[in-house]
Design a protein around this motif. Structure first.
Motif, PDB file in Angstrom:
ATOM      1  N   ASP A   1     -60.154  36.654  19.816  1.00 42.60           N
ATOM      2  CA  ASP A   1     -61.417  37.360  19.665  1.00 42.60           C
ATOM      3  C   ASP A   1     -62.040  37.514  21.039  1.00 42.60           C
ATOM      4  OD1 ASP A   1     -61.737  37.704  16.796  1.00 42.60           O
ATOM      5  OD2 ASP A   1     -61.980  35.525  16.685  1.00 42.60           O
ATOM      6  N   VAL A   2     -62.841  38.559  21.197  1.00 43.34           N
ATOM      7  CA  VAL A   2     -63.613  38.724  22.421  1.00 43.34           C
ATOM      8  C   VAL A   2     -64.995  38.159  22.132  1.00 43.34           C
ATOM      9  CG1 VAL A   2     -64.505  40.335  24.128  1.00 43.34           C
ATOM     10  CG2 VAL A   2     -62.300  40.790  23.021  1.00 43.34           C
ATOM     11  N   VAL A   3     -65.360  37.100  22.867  1.00 43.22           N
ATOM     12  CA  VAL A   3     -66.638  36.423  22.678  1.00 43.22           C
ATOM     13  C   VAL A   3     -67.358  36.358  24.021  1.00 43.22           C
ATOM     14  CG1 VAL A   3     -67.765  34.302  21.925  1.00 43.22           C
ATOM     15  CG2 VAL A   3     -65.640  35.032  20.806  1.00 43.22           C
ATOM     16  N   GLU A   4     -68.465  37.079  24.125  1.00 43.15           N
ATOM     17  CA  GLU A   4     -69.285  37.070  25.349  1.00 43.15           C
ATOM     18  C   GLU A   4     -68.443  37.302  26.607  1.00 43.15           C
ATOM     19  OE1 GLU A   4     -71.503  33.417  25.251  1.00 43.15           O
ATOM     20  OE2 GLU A   4     -72.646  34.037  23.496  1.00 43.15           O
TER      21      GLU A   4
ATOM     22  N   VAL B   1     -60.856  34.567  23.475  1.00 43.09           N
ATOM     23  CA  VAL B   1     -60.682  33.250  22.865  1.00 43.09           C
ATOM     24  C   VAL B   1     -59.450  33.319  21.970  1.00 43.09           C
ATOM     25  CG1 VAL B   1     -61.711  31.452  21.444  1.00 43.09           C
ATOM     26  CG2 VAL B   1     -63.166  32.825  22.961  1.00 43.09           C
ATOM     27  N   PHE B   2     -58.401  32.593  22.380  1.00 42.41           N
ATOM     28  CA  PHE B   2     -57.122  32.611  21.677  1.00 42.41           C
ATOM     29  C   PHE B   2     -57.033  31.479  20.662  1.00 42.41           C
ATOM     30  CE2 PHE B   2     -56.197  35.005  25.478  1.00 42.41           C
ATOM     31  CZ  PHE B   2     -55.325  35.987  25.034  1.00 42.41           C
ATOM     32  N   GLU B   3     -56.369  31.765  19.548  1.00 45.68           N
ATOM     33  CA  GLU B   3     -56.087  30.782  18.500  1.00 45.68           C
ATOM     34  C   GLU B   3     -54.565  30.623  18.418  1.00 45.68           C
ATOM     35  OE1 GLU B   3     -57.114  28.155  15.411  1.00 45.68           O
ATOM     36  OE2 GLU B   3     -58.522  29.337  16.599  1.00 45.68           O
ATOM     37  N   THR B   4     -54.083  29.382  18.385  1.00 42.56           N
ATOM     38  CA  THR B   4     -52.638  29.157  18.318  1.00 42.56           C
ATOM     39  C   THR B   4     -52.172  28.889  16.888  1.00 42.56           C
ATOM     40  OG1 THR B   4     -52.654  26.757  18.585  1.00 42.56           O
ATOM     41  CG2 THR B   4     -52.728  28.094  20.618  1.00 42.56           C
TER      42      THR B   4
END
Length: 191
Positions: free
Chosen positions: A101-104, A108-111
């Motif tokens: 996700d693009v946050v500020e 932000v990557f999720e594995t």
């Protein structure tokens, strides 16, 4: 004559030791230096599937547990508990970044094992291109020398939000996150 009991490491014994050592959060594997007990027949495939004795580990909570005690010592991957260290095989990277996700202004990557990291100076993105085919293999740093291979769909999404910017004296195409530009490919290769 020694009375010490010799134990052959197994996935079950390692899981038991790992559960006993966990107290919330990631265990301090960097502080543990038990004796090396050899290798076990455990492998992490390029797609992130964990295998034990040739069979996929079907319990996500067990895979997550093992992932928390994984460490890279030089070029070798080991599972470490306070009482034993065993080598395992990793085909490429031990984790797969399955989404972001693009946050500020940060990616932000999720594995595949539930880790979440914000790409930036402490968690860089790098792309390795195959010398024969030119095919890219993108990675994001997760923790302590452990990386995640960024899956294809996520990489395509990165390309969609990419931009051209100067890097090392040339113009590159890449992405920004956490105030850092991460080059993917020289811009001249896009023409």
């Amino acid at each position: 004559m020694s009375t010490q009991k010799i134990v052959t490491p197994s996935a079950e014994s390692i899981a038991k030791s790992a559960r006993a050592a966990q107290k919330g959060g990631l265990p301090p594997v960097h502080l543990w230096n038990p004796p090396h007990c050899g290798h076990i027949d455990m492998r992490i495939a390029r797609d992130g599937t964990w295998f034990y004795m040739g069979t996929p580990i079907g319990r996500p909570e067990l895979v997550r547990l093992f992932s928390t005690i994984l460490r890279k010592d030089g070029d070798d991957y080991v599972l470490v508990t306070p009482v034993e260290k065993v080598g395992i095989t990793v085909d490429d990277a031990p984790f797969v970044a399955v989404d972001f996700d693009v946050v500020e202004g940060a990616l932000v990557f999720e594995t595949n094992v539930g880790d979440s990291v914000k790409a930036g100076p402490d968690h860089p993105i790098r792309v390795v291109r195959d010398t024969d085919t030119g095919e890219p293999s993108p990675y994001v740093h997760i923790r302590a020398n452990l990386e995640a291979l960024i899956d294809r769909k996520s990489f395509y999404r990165l390309v969609d939000i990419g931009e051209k910017a100067p890097h090392d004296g040339d113009e590159w195409f890449g992405v920004r996150s956490g105030g850092v530009f991460f080059p993917i490919v020289p811009a001249s290769d896009l023409d």
